[in-house]
Structures are given as structure tokens and as C-alpha cells.
Design a protein around this motif. Sequence first.
Motif, mmCIF file in Angstrom:
data_model
loop_
_atom_site.group_PDB
_atom_site.id
_atom_site.type_symbol
_atom_site.label_atom_id
_atom_site.label_comp_id
_atom_site.label_asym_id
_atom_site.label_seq_id
_atom_site.Cartn_x
_atom_site.Cartn_y
_atom_site.Cartn_z
ATOM 1 N N LEU A 50 0.920 -1.194 0.069
ATOM 2 C CA LEU A 50 0.031 0.011 0.042
ATOM 3 C C LEU A 50 0.946 1.289 0.050
ATOM 4 N N LEU A 51 1.765 1.218 0.958
ATOM 5 C CA LEU A 51 2.752 2.409 1.144
ATOM 6 C C LEU A 51 3.705 2.670 -0.154
ATOM 7 N N LEU A 52 4.187 1.569 -0.699
ATOM 8 C CA LEU A 52 4.823 1.909 -2.129
ATOM 9 C C LEU A 52 3.829 2.196 -3.091
ATOM 10 N N LYS A 53 2.656 1.940 -3.329
ATOM 11 C CA LYS A 53 1.864 2.352 -4.254
ATOM 12 C C LYS A 53 1.505 3.993 -4.203
ATOM 13 N N VAL A 54 1.324 4.230 -2.948
ATOM 14 C CA VAL A 54 0.968 5.789 -2.566
ATOM 15 C C VAL A 54 2.287 6.595 -2.809
ATOM 16 N N GLY A 55 3.425 6.067 -2.351
ATOM 17 C CA GLY A 55 4.567 6.841 -2.586
ATOM 18 C C GLY A 55 4.905 6.954 -4.306
ATOM 19 N N MET A 56 4.756 5.870 -4.929
ATOM 20 C CA MET A 56 4.937 5.658 -6.380
ATOM 21 C C MET A 56 4.046 6.767 -6.959
ATOM 22 N N GLY A 57 2.743 6.590 -6.730
ATOM 23 C CA GLY A 57 1.741 7.698 -7.325
ATOM 24 C C GLY A 57 2.223 9.009 -7.144
ATOM 25 N N ALA A 58 2.443 9.392 -5.842
ATOM 26 C CA ALA A 58 2.940 10.595 -5.554
ATOM 27 C C ALA A 58 3.994 11.035 -6.189
ATOM 28 N N GLY A 59 5.149 10.295 -6.421
ATOM 29 C CA GLY A 59 6.506 10.672 -7.103
ATOM 30 C C GLY A 59 6.160 10.875 -8.535
ATOM 31 N N ILE A 60 5.269 10.132 -9.259
ATOM 32 C CA ILE A 60 5.112 9.947 -10.433
ATOM 33 C C ILE A 60 4.289 11.658 -10.788
ATOM 34 N N SER A 61 3.300 12.026 -10.222
ATOM 35 C CA SER A 61 2.732 13.346 -10.094
ATOM 36 C C SER A 61 3.872 14.429 -10.106
ATOM 37 N N VAL A 62 4.524 14.171 -9.123
ATOM 38 C CA VAL A 62 5.552 15.391 -8.991
ATOM 39 C C VAL A 62 6.602 15.424 -10.225
ATOM 40 N N ARG A 63 6.859 14.249 -10.593
ATOM 41 C CA ARG A 63 7.744 13.881 -11.774
ATOM 42 C C ARG A 63 7.118 14.961 -12.996
ATOM 43 N N GLU A 64 5.800 14.688 -13.079
ATOM 44 C CA GLU A 64 5.292 15.251 -14.454
ATOM 45 C C GLU A 64 4.992 16.633 -14.363
ATOM 46 N N LEU A 212 8.698 7.106 1.500
ATOM 47 C CA LEU A 212 9.775 7.519 0.862
ATOM 48 C C LEU A 212 10.624 6.844 -0.259
ATOM 49 N N LEU A 213 10.586 5.436 -0.265
ATOM 50 C CA LEU A 213 11.242 4.705 -1.204
ATOM 51 C C LEU A 213 10.188 4.906 -2.569
ATOM 52 N N GLY A 214 9.031 4.657 -2.283
ATOM 53 C CA GLY A 214 7.963 4.765 -3.297
ATOM 54 C C GLY A 214 7.820 6.042 -4.041
ATOM 55 N N LEU A 215 8.089 7.056 -3.133
ATOM 56 C CA LEU A 215 8.143 8.629 -3.888
ATOM 57 C C LEU A 215 9.466 8.685 -4.638
ATOM 58 N N ALA A 216 10.554 8.224 -4.149
ATOM 59 C CA ALA A 216 11.704 8.370 -4.807
ATOM 60 C C ALA A 216 11.811 7.439 -6.116
ATOM 61 N N LEU A 217 11.088 6.217 -6.142
ATOM 62 C CA LEU A 217 11.243 5.507 -7.031
ATOM 63 C C LEU A 217 10.194 6.079 -8.387
ATOM 64 N N GLY A 218 9.005 6.728 -7.943
ATOM 65 C CA GLY A 218 8.047 7.342 -8.903
ATOM 66 C C GLY A 218 8.781 8.628 -9.452
ATOM 67 N N PHE A 219 9.605 9.344 -8.814
ATOM 68 C CA PHE A 219 10.220 10.298 -9.360
ATOM 69 C C PHE A 219 11.352 10.131 -10.086
ATOM 70 N N PHE A 220 12.179 9.397 -9.549
ATOM 71 C CA PHE A 220 13.566 9.273 -10.517
ATOM 72 C C PHE A 220 13.317 8.069 -11.439
ATOM 73 N N ALA A 221 12.896 7.040 -11.143
ATOM 74 C CA ALA A 221 12.754 5.934 -12.085
ATOM 75 C C ALA A 221 11.398 5.994 -13.021
ATOM 76 N N ARG A 222 11.045 5.093 -13.762
ATOM 77 C CA ARG A 222 9.910 4.873 -14.601
ATOM 78 C C ARG A 222 9.226 3.767 -14.251
ATOM 79 N N PRO A 223 8.513 3.821 -13.183
ATOM 80 C CA PRO A 223 7.754 2.658 -12.543
ATOM 81 C C PRO A 223 6.386 2.552 -13.142
ATOM 82 N N ASP A 224 6.064 3.459 -14.190
ATOM 83 C CA ASP A 224 4.509 3.504 -14.574
ATOM 84 C C ASP A 224 3.767 2.244 -14.999
ATOM 85 N N SER A 225 4.344 1.362 -15.911
ATOM 86 C CA SER A 225 3.896 0.206 -16.170
ATOM 87 C C SER A 225 3.706 -0.816 -15.110
#
Length: 357
Positions: A50-64, A212-225
Amino acid sequence: MDMLADVAATIIAQMQKPTLAFLIGGMMLAALGSKLEVPEPVYKFIVLLLLLKVGMGAGISVREADFVELLVPGLLAVAVGVTIVLLGSRTLAGFKGVSNTDGMATAGLFGAVSASTLAAGMSILDGESIYYEGFIAALYPFMDVAALVTAIVLAKMAAARKSASSVQGGVMTMGGDTPINRNAKEDAEIEDGLIKGILTDTLKSSAISALLLGLALGFFARPDSVYASFYEPLFRGLLSVLMLIMGMEAWSRLADLRKVAHAYVIYGLTAPLVHGMIGFGAGLIAHHMTGFSAGGVVLLAIMAASSSDISGPPTMRAALPEANPSAYVGASTGLGTPVAILSIPMFMALADWAIGF
């Protein structure tokens, strides 16, 4: 009468949504003496996902988002989240009979953001053809993480101080005879060490680390798929299981809440309005500094008025296991969310009056 009917209808609608419905379901199972148990490793795995998902979603939003445009509103969102938690530490957490840990956990959820309430605000503005910045969704992790970390750190600091004071309840002595005297400088050094230690432990804790890990992955990586194919489809189902677990735990600790339930009711009904005005004020500052739109001001106010129903509960359950879920989830999702949603027209009217759409 129409207003009361609207409030009742909104509360009923919230109770039918998975977050609160599964919480109540868990409480009912516990009340009936059910032997249902979810193994601790399974619970921890659910929280991690759950927390990885929330963090990644947030990171992707910030990245874009456009970083320059995002900077001032983002910093103000951080300030709003921290301010709400500090206010809660002086009001609810300071109320006689309210456990400091329960109060801070509740304040943390109220300082964090409800994605569903934010989405409701966007939908209303879209229906009225009111413009707002495209990066608004990227603001919520700033307020969310700031509020949750602040609440957890303050709760742990209060617990550490209480533990230290109980140890020092009498006259501390060295060798049984000589009292230990410390000056103000030594006390300040001990306090600084305490704060640094708790802050470090909080950032290293499983819940905040996963977020925080999810946030970093969403922002710096490309985990969209993998985000779209794995995390997103599982999210609602896993959240419902988590709320079921928290409901069973909440029932066992409901007795702890009965004597001070009125404090949570008052806080749950009034805090969203106060917090929303804090967010509205921050939005006006952003408007005068950067030209932040009136629609953006409304949505920042809605974010501040809302209380977390997704990232907050699992974070608090993992970071502050001693906190009572019936207190912080009941006050935030059961009371705070309906008030926040009903306050949206008020913030729209204020923005139209102060800025104009």
C-alpha cells in the motif's frame, strides 16, 4: 433541515465506502467474538504494498509537474501540513484524558490529505469550468508526508519524555548518595540528541521508509507500467483488508475512547473548517507571489480541510502501533471527511470573493 439532511446523507455515503465500511465490519466481527485473524507477516506485506503504491503515485505526479511552478505551492503545502499537526498537538492531544499518542495520530491524519476528497473538489471545479493548475495533484505528497512525519516524531518525543520523567520521578543519585545535577546546556544537548534519534528512527521506520522509497522510485525511475499493472489493481482490495484488521483492533480498544469521545467529535467537526482556512490563506499567499489561480487556492484549502483515508491509517498503524485506530480513523474518516466535502462550496465562494474566477 436541508443542511442536516445533507450532512446525514454524506455520513451515510461515507459509511458505505470501503474505508469505513470494512472498518465497521471488522469491529462487528470482533464484537461478535469472531476468531478471524490475519497473520502479522501478511499484514506487514499488505502495508508495504500500500505505501509503495501511494509513494509511487505521488512521485509520478511530482515528476510530471513543472518544478518551478510547483516550488512555492509545494513549500506552502509542507508548511500547512506541519502547522495543522502542531495545532492538533496543542488542542486535541492536549485535551484532558486524551492519550497524546492517539491525539497526535489523529492530528497526523487531519494534516495529511484525502485523495478522494481532493478528487471530489476537482470534479466540482471541472463541472463549473473553473481553471486550476495541472500540477495540483502533485501537491498532496508535500502536505501528506510532512504531516505524517511531524505527527509521528512529536508522538515519539512525548513518549520518550514521559518515559524519562518516570525514570527521574525521584531524585536521581550517583552511587546511591550524590544527586546528579545537570545545567541547562546539558539538558539542551540531551534534548537535541533525543530529537535527532527519534527523527532518524522515524525516517528509518518501515512505514515511512516504504513511503519515501515509493516517492523516490516514482520520481527518479519509470515504474509507470508496474504501477498500472500491479499496484493500482491491487490497491483497493488490500486497503479493505487492512481496514478490516484495524476494525477488529479498534473494537478491542473502544473502551479506552468512551470517556473522551466528545473531544474527538468536536475536533472532527471543527478541525476541517479551521484547517481549510489555513490552507486557503496559504493559497492566497501563493496567488500573490506567483499568480496561483483561484481554483488552485480552493483545492489547496480542500487538501488542508481533508484528512487522510489511504496513506495515513497504515502509516500510523505501523509507526505508532500503540495508537487507537477507533480514535484516529473514526474522527478522520467518520467525521472529518463529510465536513471537508460539505465545506467545498464555502471555499469556492471565498475564492470568488477574494480573487474572482
